[in-house]
Design a protein around this motif. Structure first.
Motif, PDB file in Angstrom:
ATOM      1  N   LYS A   1       9.727  12.833   4.794  1.00  0.00           N
ATOM      2  CA  LYS A   1      10.703  12.314   3.824  1.00  0.00           C
ATOM      3  C   LYS A   1      10.757  10.785   3.850  1.00  0.00           C
ATOM      4  O   LYS A   1      10.934  10.136   2.818  1.00  0.00           O
ATOM      5  CB  LYS A   1      12.089  12.891   4.100  1.00  0.00           C
ATOM      6  CG  LYS A   1      12.237  14.361   3.701  1.00  0.00           C
ATOM      7  CD  LYS A   1      13.629  14.883   3.996  1.00  0.00           C
ATOM      8  CE  LYS A   1      13.769  16.334   3.544  1.00  0.00           C
ATOM      9  NZ  LYS A   1      15.109  16.904   3.873  1.00  0.00           N
ATOM     10  N   ALA A   2      10.579  10.207   5.042  1.00  0.00           N
ATOM     11  CA  ALA A   2      10.587   8.747   5.168  1.00  0.00           C
ATOM     12  C   ALA A   2       9.393   8.113   4.459  1.00  0.00           C
ATOM     13  O   ALA A   2       9.442   6.931   4.101  1.00  0.00           O
ATOM     14  CB  ALA A   2      10.578   8.354   6.644  1.00  0.00           C
ATOM     15  N   SER A   3       8.339   8.895   4.266  1.00  0.00           N
ATOM     16  CA  SER A   3       7.136   8.367   3.609  1.00  0.00           C
ATOM     17  C   SER A   3       7.130   8.592   2.100  1.00  0.00           C
ATOM     18  O   SER A   3       6.328   7.974   1.384  1.00  0.00           O
ATOM     19  CB  SER A   3       5.884   9.021   4.209  1.00  0.00           C
ATOM     20  OG  SER A   3       5.776  10.378   3.797  1.00  0.00           O
ATOM     21  N   LYS A   4       8.009   9.456   1.589  1.00  0.00           N
ATOM     22  CA  LYS A   4       7.913   9.888   0.195  1.00  0.00           C
ATOM     23  C   LYS A   4       8.056   8.749  -0.806  1.00  0.00           C
ATOM     24  O   LYS A   4       7.410   8.752  -1.851  1.00  0.00           O
ATOM     25  CB  LYS A   4       8.963  10.966  -0.096  1.00  0.00           C
ATOM     26  CG  LYS A   4       8.611  12.323   0.460  1.00  0.00           C
ATOM     27  CD  LYS A   4       9.561  13.402  -0.024  1.00  0.00           C
ATOM     28  CE  LYS A   4       9.410  13.671  -1.497  1.00  0.00           C
ATOM     29  NZ  LYS A   4      10.275  14.772  -1.966  1.00  0.00           N
ATOM     30  N   ASN A   5       8.892   7.763  -0.503  1.00  0.00           N
ATOM     31  CA  ASN A   5       9.069   6.651  -1.433  1.00  0.00           C
ATOM     32  C   ASN A   5       7.902   5.672  -1.411  1.00  0.00           C
ATOM     33  O   ASN A   5       7.911   4.682  -2.155  1.00  0.00           O
ATOM     34  CB  ASN A   5      10.368   5.907  -1.133  1.00  0.00           C
ATOM     35  CG  ASN A   5      11.595   6.696  -1.538  1.00  0.00           C
ATOM     36  OD1 ASN A   5      11.542   7.538  -2.438  1.00  0.00           O
ATOM     37  ND2 ASN A   5      12.712   6.438  -0.880  1.00  0.00           N
ATOM     38  N   ASN A   6       6.933   5.938  -0.555  1.00  0.00           N
ATOM     39  CA  ASN A   6       5.758   5.069  -0.455  1.00  0.00           C
ATOM     40  C   ASN A   6       4.497   5.753  -0.980  1.00  0.00           C
ATOM     41  O   ASN A   6       3.389   5.360  -0.619  1.00  0.00           O
ATOM     42  CB  ASN A   6       5.543   4.649   1.001  1.00  0.00           C
ATOM     43  CG  ASN A   6       6.697   3.841   1.540  1.00  0.00           C
ATOM     44  OD1 ASN A   6       7.307   3.053   0.827  1.00  0.00           O
ATOM     45  ND2 ASN A   6       7.016   4.035   2.815  1.00  0.00           N
ATOM     46  N   SER A   7       4.670   6.744  -1.826  1.00  0.00           N
ATOM     47  CA  SER A   7       3.502   7.434  -2.387  1.00  0.00           C
ATOM     48  C   SER A   7       2.798   6.522  -3.390  1.00  0.00           C
ATOM     49  O   SER A   7       3.387   5.590  -3.947  1.00  0.00           O
ATOM     50  CB  SER A   7       3.928   8.722  -3.080  1.00  0.00           C
ATOM     51  OG  SER A   7       4.673   8.418  -4.257  1.00  0.00           O
ATOM     52  N   TRP A   8       1.525   6.797  -3.639  1.00  0.00           N
ATOM     53  CA  TRP A   8       0.801   6.040  -4.659  1.00  0.00           C
ATOM     54  C   TRP A   8       1.418   6.256  -6.036  1.00  0.00           C
ATOM     55  O   TRP A   8       1.399   5.357  -6.879  1.00  0.00           O
ATOM     56  CB  TRP A   8      -0.674   6.431  -4.665  1.00  0.00           C
ATOM     57  CG  TRP A   8      -1.452   5.865  -3.522  1.00  0.00           C
ATOM     58  CD1 TRP A   8      -2.115   6.554  -2.542  1.00  0.00           C
ATOM     59  CD2 TRP A   8      -1.661   4.474  -3.216  1.00  0.00           C
ATOM     60  NE1 TRP A   8      -2.708   5.685  -1.654  1.00  0.00           N
ATOM     61  CE2 TRP A   8      -2.451   4.394  -2.045  1.00  0.00           C
ATOM     62  CE3 TRP A   8      -1.248   3.288  -3.825  1.00  0.00           C
ATOM     63  CZ2 TRP A   8      -2.830   3.192  -1.472  1.00  0.00           C
ATOM     64  CZ3 TRP A   8      -1.628   2.075  -3.253  1.00  0.00           C
ATOM     65  CH2 TRP A   8      -2.416   2.029  -2.100  1.00  0.00           C
ATOM     66  N   GLU A   9       1.969   7.417  -6.276  1.00  0.00           N
ATOM     67  CA  GLU A   9       2.632   7.681  -7.552  1.00  0.00           C
ATOM     68  C   GLU A   9       3.792   6.707  -7.767  1.00  0.00           C
ATOM     69  O   GLU A   9       3.938   6.117  -8.850  1.00  0.00           O
ATOM     70  CB  GLU A   9       3.153   9.122  -7.590  1.00  0.00           C
ATOM     71  CG  GLU A   9       3.849   9.487  -8.886  1.00  0.00           C
ATOM     72  CD  GLU A   9       4.376  10.913  -8.882  1.00  0.00           C
ATOM     73  OE1 GLU A   9       4.886  11.349  -9.927  1.00  0.00           O
ATOM     74  OE2 GLU A   9       4.275  11.577  -7.835  1.00  0.00           O
TER      75      GLU A   9
ATOM     76  N   ASN B   1       0.829  -1.197   0.000  1.00  0.00           N
ATOM     77  CA  ASN B   1       0.000   0.000   0.000  1.00  0.00           C
ATOM     78  C   ASN B   1       0.869   1.254   0.000  1.00  0.00           C
ATOM     79  O   ASN B   1       2.004   1.237   0.484  1.00  0.00           O
ATOM     80  CB  ASN B   1      -0.916   0.022   1.226  1.00  0.00           C
ATOM     81  CG  ASN B   1      -2.060  -0.958   1.107  1.00  0.00           C
ATOM     82  OD1 ASN B   1      -2.502  -1.262   0.009  1.00  0.00           O
ATOM     83  ND2 ASN B   1      -2.541  -1.446   2.232  1.00  0.00           N
ATOM     84  N   GLY B   2       0.313   2.320  -0.522  1.00  0.00           N
ATOM     85  CA  GLY B   2       1.031   3.591  -0.547  1.00  0.00           C
ATOM     86  C   GLY B   2       0.345   4.615   0.331  1.00  0.00           C
ATOM     87  O   GLY B   2      -0.239   4.294   1.353  1.00  0.00           O
ATOM     88  N   GLY B   3       0.410   5.850  -0.093  1.00  0.00           N
ATOM     89  CA  GLY B   3      -0.226   6.923   0.661  1.00  0.00           C
ATOM     90  C   GLY B   3      -0.300   8.180  -0.183  1.00  0.00           C
ATOM     91  O   GLY B   3       0.509   8.376  -1.100  1.00  0.00           O
ATOM     92  N   ASN B   4      -1.276   9.010   0.118  1.00  0.00           N
ATOM     93  CA  ASN B   4      -1.394  10.309  -0.546  1.00  0.00           C
ATOM     94  C   ASN B   4      -0.502  11.288   0.215  1.00  0.00           C
ATOM     95  O   ASN B   4      -0.950  12.034   1.087  1.00  0.00           O
ATOM     96  CB  ASN B   4      -2.855  10.759  -0.538  1.00  0.00           C
ATOM     97  CG  ASN B   4      -3.101  11.941  -1.452  1.00  0.00           C
ATOM     98  OD1 ASN B   4      -2.217  12.789  -1.637  1.00  0.00           O
ATOM     99  ND2 ASN B   4      -4.292  12.027  -2.017  1.00  0.00           N
ATOM    100  N   ILE B   5       0.757  11.246  -0.118  1.00  0.00           N
ATOM    101  CA  ILE B   5       1.790  11.908   0.681  1.00  0.00           C
ATOM    102  C   ILE B   5       1.616  13.425   0.718  1.00  0.00           C
ATOM    103  O   ILE B   5       1.701  14.051   1.789  1.00  0.00           O
ATOM    104  CB  ILE B   5       3.193  11.534   0.158  1.00  0.00           C
ATOM    105  CG1 ILE B   5       3.376   9.998   0.125  1.00  0.00           C
ATOM    106  CG2 ILE B   5       4.270  12.200   1.012  1.00  0.00           C
ATOM    107  CD1 ILE B   5       3.106   9.306   1.443  1.00  0.00           C
TER     108      ILE B   5
END
Length: 407
Positions: free
Chosen positions: A382-390, A209-213
């Motif tokens: 920043k730790a979440s950026k690589n887990n974006s839905w994009e 899963n990703g996230g709307n960062i």
């Protein structure tokens, strides 16, 4: 067909979540992300005749009533490149035992659903499409007698046999059938992908899963008024955003309410706790239930949390979960305290407080609340950026390229 050609085709996405559900879902988030570059038709989780009889007075059903009864448009434009498909009413068949009767009725439902999808695409002058079944194996686990998509994706998002008796009854067998019938099978967590690979005898690939960062980054990048419901809630606030359901460790939540009386425990999301515990959290004066909020509203609430929690039990269901909220919390700059419920959550141990027992969880809450500041919030983001839905969508196309041997 090349990858570039596939990226222009419409995606037809089935899910157990409707587009206007009170809680966010991976399927709806993915649909919105794909719609940035190609048409997406999001198929509403079908209502049965029984659902309609019970819920026909609800606004969500009234809005769809004409389509459900076959008297109105099948599609509704929700945004640029994004439509919903409302199938007609289906037969309620989950109560049937496995066998000829169930299989016959399931074929009737599948035929109705497939016909509604084809009709919706025809309205828009479309023939070729990608079929993406995002965790709805009860429908179209076998689809090849109804239509031939350019490629087909089965996407598992939970341990279907561990959710409840309803999903377990026919869901487990249907999911294995879907994995074997679709071109590519993906699972949202490490354990889920591994378990399904063993059960199906076919490779199921990890698609986390990703996230709307950028949406959740508004919680710390922007200022905003305190939501009206939170103005009377004393700080510091320990917050949880999501469904309050069978995943929660209610004994732990009660301990938080008792041992952190100087703090407020706030829940944002639908409540199902009465179905899963006798513990009545609302009796504690420092516990607040604010109900579900739309995804776009959540940053305005998370902004005023002093820490965010994921208080899950560790069991067959949660071990297979990669929770959407971990990326959303971190993108919002929140300090996160969580139980150590899965290998996927443990992978975040460098940027969260990972508790192995109740004692650690209770201690970490004070540490997390004290760990604030703009620079720290930015580091979490920043730790979440690589887990974006994009990023997830980019990785999906790479997976298609290498696993299906498409150039």
């Amino acid at each position: 067909m090349t990858i570039d050609e596939l990226k222009k085709l419409p995606i037809v996405m089935l899910s157990m979540s409707r587009w206007d559900s009170p809680i966010s879902s991976a399927s709806w988030s993915l649909a919105q992300e794909f719609a940035k570059s190609q048409p997406v038709f999001y198929v509403d989780y079908p209502y049965t005749f029984l659902d309609y009889r019970r819920e026909k007075d609800l606004p969500s059903v009234k809005m769809r009533e004409k389509a459900l009864l076959g008297k109105g448009s099948l599609t509704k434009e929700l945004a640029s490149n994004l439509w919903s498909i409302t199938p007609p009413l289906m037969y309620p068949i989950n109560w049937l035992p496995s066998g000829i009767g169930y299989n016959t009725c399931r074929k009737l439902n599948n035929k109705k659903l497939a016909a509604s999808i084809e009709a919706a695409l025809k309205i828009h002058g479309l023939n070729e499409f990608i079929l993406w079944n995002s965790f709805n194996p009860i429908y179209l686990s076998s689809f090849k007698s109804y239509f031939k998509p350019a490629i087909s994706i089965y996407h598992s998002r939970d341990a279907i046999g561990a959710i409840n008796d309803y999903t377990k009854k026919h869901g487990v067998a249907s999911e294995i059938e879907a994995i074997r019938n679709y071109d590519l099978a993906i699972g949202s967590s490490t354990k889920l992908a591994s378990d399904l690979s063993i059960l199906s005898g076919k490779d199921v690939h990890l698609f986390a899963n990703g996230g709307n960062i950028e949406l959740f980054a508004k919680a710390w990048k922007e200022t905003g008024a305190v939501p009206e419901e939170m103005k009377h809630i004393p700080k510091p606030i320990i917050g949880y955003a999501g469904n309050v359901c069978q995943r929660q460790d209610y004994l732990l939540l009660e301990k938080i309410a008792l041992e952190h009386r100087d703090k407020s425990l706030v829940f944002i999301g639908p409540r199902e706790d009465h179905l899963h515990t006798d513990i009545q959290l609302e009796k504690y004066p420092n516990v607040y239930f604010l109900g579900p909020k739309k995804l776009q509203q959540l940053p305005d609430y998370l902004r005023y949390f002093d820490c965010a929690i994921i208080p899950f039990l560790r069991n067959d269901l949660t071990e297979s979960i990669y929770p959407l909220k971990i990326n959303e919390y971190l993108a919002a700059g929140q300090s996160v305290v969580t139980t150590n419920f899965s290998d996927d959550i443990a992978a975040f141990k460098e940027v969260i407080w990972l508790a192995n027992n109740h004692g650690e969880f209770l201690k970490y809450l004070s540490d997390a609340i004290a760990n604030q500041g703009h620079a720290i919030k930015e580091a979490r983001w920043k730790a979440s950026k690589n887990n974006s839905w994009e990023i997830r969508v980019q990785s999906f196309w790479e997976l298609v390229k290498y696993q299906l041997k498409i150039n």
